[in-house]
Design a protein around this motif. Structure first.
Motif, PDB file in Angstrom:
ATOM      1  N   ALA A   1       1.344  -1.075  -0.406  1.00 55.92           N
ATOM      2  CA  ALA A   1       0.317  -0.232  -0.304  1.00 55.92           C
ATOM      3  C   ALA A   1       1.272   1.046  -0.352  1.00 55.92           C
ATOM      4  CB  ALA A   1      -0.828  -0.552   1.241  1.00 55.92           C
ATOM      5  N   GLN A   2       0.530   2.434  -0.842  1.00 54.73           N
ATOM      6  CA  GLN A   2       1.459   3.375  -0.749  1.00 54.73           C
ATOM      7  C   GLN A   2       0.546   3.881  -1.010  1.00 54.73           C
ATOM      8  OE1 GLN A   2       2.456   1.850  -4.761  1.00 54.73           O
ATOM      9  NE2 GLN A   2       3.862   1.250  -4.654  1.00 54.73           N
TER      10      GLN A   2
ATOM     11  N   LEU B   1     -13.148   0.247   0.247  1.00 48.44           N
ATOM     12  CA  LEU B   1     -13.041   0.709   1.788  1.00 48.44           C
ATOM     13  C   LEU B   1     -13.756   1.627   2.369  1.00 48.44           C
ATOM     14  CD1 LEU B   1     -11.911  -0.589   4.775  1.00 48.44           C
ATOM     15  CD2 LEU B   1      -9.470   1.001   4.183  1.00 48.44           C
TER      16      LEU B   1
ATOM     17  N   ARG C   1     -16.417   1.795   4.669  1.00 50.88           N
ATOM     18  CA  ARG C   1     -16.194   3.039   5.980  1.00 50.88           C
ATOM     19  C   ARG C   1     -17.335   4.139   5.842  1.00 50.88           C
ATOM     20  NH1 ARG C   1     -10.112   6.024   6.642  1.00 50.88           N
ATOM     21  NH2 ARG C   1      -9.827   3.758   7.745  1.00 50.88           N
TER      22      ARG C   1
ATOM     23  N   PRO D   1      -3.882  -2.099   7.654  1.00 56.23           N
ATOM     24  CA  PRO D   1      -2.903  -1.237   6.611  1.00 56.23           C
ATOM     25  C   PRO D   1      -3.920  -0.072   5.465  1.00 56.23           C
ATOM     26  CG  PRO D   1      -3.072  -3.632   5.702  1.00 56.23           C
ATOM     27  CD  PRO D   1      -3.804  -3.341   6.709  1.00 56.23           C
ATOM     28  N   LEU D   2      -4.848  -0.602   5.022  1.00 55.10           N
ATOM     29  CA  LEU D   2      -5.349   0.570   3.857  1.00 55.10           C
ATOM     30  C   LEU D   2      -6.053   1.681   4.260  1.00 55.10           C
ATOM     31  CD1 LEU D   2      -7.129  -1.607   0.607  1.00 55.10           C
ATOM     32  CD2 LEU D   2      -4.667   0.802   0.665  1.00 55.10           C
ATOM     33  N   GLY D   3      -6.694   1.193   5.607  1.00 56.72           N
ATOM     34  CA  GLY D   3      -7.161   2.356   6.336  1.00 56.72           C
ATOM     35  C   GLY D   3      -6.391   3.087   6.926  1.00 56.72           C
ATOM     36  N   LYS D   4      -5.152   2.705   7.118  1.00 56.35           N
ATOM     37  CA  LYS D   4      -4.042   3.995   7.508  1.00 56.35           C
ATOM     38  C   LYS D   4      -3.116   3.857   6.525  1.00 56.35           C
ATOM     39  CE  LYS D   4       0.438   3.330  10.264  1.00 56.35           C
ATOM     40  NZ  LYS D   4       0.884   4.258   9.023  1.00 56.35           N
ATOM     41  N   VAL D   5      -3.322   3.469   5.899  1.00 58.20           N
ATOM     42  CA  VAL D   5      -3.058   4.890   4.476  1.00 58.20           C
ATOM     43  C   VAL D   5      -4.247   5.743   3.786  1.00 58.20           C
ATOM     44  CG1 VAL D   5      -2.307   4.614   2.026  1.00 58.20           C
ATOM     45  CG2 VAL D   5      -1.912   2.876   2.698  1.00 58.20           C
ATOM     46  N   LEU D   6      -5.754   5.867   4.026  1.00 58.25           N
ATOM     47  CA  LEU D   6      -6.265   6.837   3.891  1.00 58.25           C
ATOM     48  C   LEU D   6      -6.209   7.506   4.432  1.00 58.25           C
ATOM     49  CD1 LEU D   6      -9.569   4.690   2.635  1.00 58.25           C
ATOM     50  CD2 LEU D   6      -7.781   5.195   2.023  1.00 58.25           C
ATOM     51  N   ASP D   7      -6.251   7.034   6.093  1.00 59.15           N
ATOM     52  CA  ASP D   7      -5.988   7.963   6.797  1.00 59.15           C
ATOM     53  C   ASP D   7      -4.728   9.083   6.828  1.00 59.15           C
ATOM     54  OD1 ASP D   7      -8.272   6.931   7.674  1.00 59.15           O
ATOM     55  OD2 ASP D   7      -7.313   6.185   9.688  1.00 59.15           O
TER      56      ASP D   7
END
Lengths: 252, 159
Positions: free
Chosen positions: A59-60, A74, A78, B47-53
């Protein structure tokens, strides 16, 4: 005489066969398991895990390729959780609600899109796991447990105050609601998916070409909507359990 | 015939299975689903939530930063404009002052020159007067001697 020939015609066409309520049993000790449900659900779980790994592996900050799609998913989840549970408390419930949605959605669509008939089982047939009542009851009961847990963890024993909101007169209805919620959740999903598969099956049986296509398309639509409804209602129940007193309660 | 087959099917289902056959599939499916929730939480939501935040925080910070810099730049531009105006006004004042001074100097020089010229003229006039006087005086003296000479000549001739 023509009527007599009909069953033979049915059996001569392997694609046009209806089997309802036949299970492919596995035995685990004294327990019976529905093998076809587990086979397809493992397929669904595997697919979800692969997608999760592909989307979240590297993830970048600037998303590329498949990460975009998973981020879209996601964000959708959410938003769903945020709308139903509220900005303050929605974050811990995103995995549960989101997995409900993803699992049901992928199950429904795989059940409709993959030609499971090509795989022959000793008994029964492969179909969407959500067309089996066990799966939907499992999910619905988990949802019940989830909203009880949410209510108790948020308010402690004060959660029982919910039962006399807004008036004490509501108490019996609220108690009944605790039973009707999982019942309606499980039967709605089960009924819709099974009915969709049966309608497609019956139509294929009658007219094998082209005519069932609109119904199949409608089935895809219904399947998506059912996944959305299940996840939304689960989130709404959780949100309702955590709701502060004195606010309006939603009716379902 | 058809009714009969259907009845048979129902009977068959009645023995074992059927649509509403609830057995150990249910709890196992629930456990399986919970495991899926945990796995997806580790692999996907976290992981993806962290990236979004992180991204939204990054964008928010950058935007605030950019806003700040923009307002700073605007302030600077305004200040420059003001400075420029001030400088222009000052330059104009300096030019006006210099012009006035130059005019004054020119006027002074002119007056001086005129005065000098006047002075020189007066001097020259005085010189001229003086020389005229001198010449007159010398001429008067010469008048005496000349008149005596004339007298002498006349008397000499006469005698």
């Amino acid at each position: 005489m023509a009527l007599l020939n009909v069953p033979h015609l049915w059996h001569s066409l392997p694609l046009a066969e209806l089997e309802v309520g036949k299970q492919f049993y596995w035995h685990l000790g004294n327990f019976n398991l529905h093998g076809q449900v587990f086979l397809v659900s493992w397929f669904v779980i595997g697919l979800l895990l692969i997608a999760a790994v592909l989307g979240g592996r590297s993830a970048q900050m600037v998303p590329a390729g498949f990460q975009n799609f998973m981020e879209y998913a996601l964000e959708f989840i959410r938003d769903l959780a945020k709308n139903q549970i509220g900005e303050k408390d929605y974050r811990p419930w995103v995995p549960f609600v989101g997995t409900l949605f993803l699992f049901i959605f992928v199950s429904n669509w795989l059940g409709a899109l993959v030609p499971w008939k090509l795989v022959r089982l000793p008994a029964g047939e492969l179909a969407a796991p959500t067309s089996d009542i066990n799966t939907t009851i499992a999910l619905a009961l988990l949802t019940s447990l989830a909203y009880f847990y949410a209510g108790f963890s948020k308010k402690g024993l004060g959660y029982f105050g919910n039962y006399v909101q807004p008036v004490a007169f509501m108490l019996p209805f609220k108690i009944i609601e605790d039973f009707t919620k999982p019942l309606s959740l499980s039967f709605r999903l089960f009924g819709n998916i099974l009915a969709d598969e049966l309608v497609v099956g019956v139509l294929v049986l009658l007219v094998p070409l082209f005519i069932p296509l609109p119904v199949m398309a409608l089935g895809l639509f219904t399947s998506a909507i059912q996944a959305l409804i299940f996840a939304t209602l689960a989130a709404a129940y959780i949100g309702e359990a955590m709701e502060d007193h004195g606010e309006g309660h939603e009716e379902h | 015939m058809m009714h009969w087959t259907i009845l048979l099917a129902v009977e068959e289902a009645g023995e074992k299975g059927g649509l509403f056959d609830i057995d150990a599939t249910m709890p196992l499916m629930a456990i399986q689903f919970l495991i899926l929730v945990v796995l997806l939480n580790v692999l996907f939501y976290k992981p993806l939530g962290k990236v979004l935040d992180d991204r939204s925080a990054y964008i928010r910070n950058n935007q605030a930063d950019a806003q700040e810099r923009l307002s700073k730049a605007e302030n600077l531009a305004k200040q420059y404009e003001q400075d420029l105006n001030n400088t222009r006004r000052q330059a104009q004042a300096v030019i006006a002052e210099a012009e006035a001074e130059a005019q004054k100097i020119a006027a002074a020089k002119l007056a001086e020159a005129q005065q000098e010229a006047q002075l020189q003229r007066e001097q020259t006039q005085q010189e001229l007067d003086r020389q005229k006087q001198e010449a007159m005086q010398s001429l008067e003296q010469q008048v005496d001697s000349l008149s005596r000479q004339i007298l002498d000549k006349l008397l000499g001739v006469a005698s």
